[in-house]
Design an enzyme around this catalytic site. Sequence first.
Site, PDB file in Angstrom:
ATOM      1  NE  ARG A  26      43.229  25.996  39.372  1.00 39.59           N
ATOM      2  CZ  ARG A  26      43.263  25.466  38.170  1.00 39.59           C
ATOM      3  NH1 ARG A  26      42.354  25.792  37.269  1.00 39.59           N
ATOM      4  NH2 ARG A  26      44.207  24.628  37.819  1.00 39.59           N
ATOM      5  CG  ASN A  44      44.952  29.076  38.808  1.00 37.16           C
ATOM      6  OD1 ASN A  44      44.724  29.218  39.997  1.00 37.16           O
ATOM      7  ND2 ASN A  44      45.650  28.056  38.334  1.00 37.16           N
TER       8      ASN A  44
END
Length: 99
Positions: A26, A44
Amino acid sequence: MNRNGAGGQRSVHVLISGRVQGVGYRAWCADRAQALGLSGWVRNLRSGEVEAVFSGDAAAVEEMLSAAFEGPGWARVSDVKVLGEAGIVAGGFEVRATG
């Protein structure tokens, strides 16, 4: 491919699978998207996948989609699936909480 908006803008909703959690994906994604001048978000999913929206210049979106297959060093991306076109997002790129 279809483009949303005017002036060569595009926004896509994507699902990234493989070993993409717990490897800095990320943060890497946000850094890369910002470097390309894109807006959108990444998070996520409880399924173990990563979901994202990349929005901005169509060529930069294409570059991000290609880069998404690489990810950071520890990631092992098995697929980057474009779920569809999304509405144009403005205002930068953010890392969101798990969804």
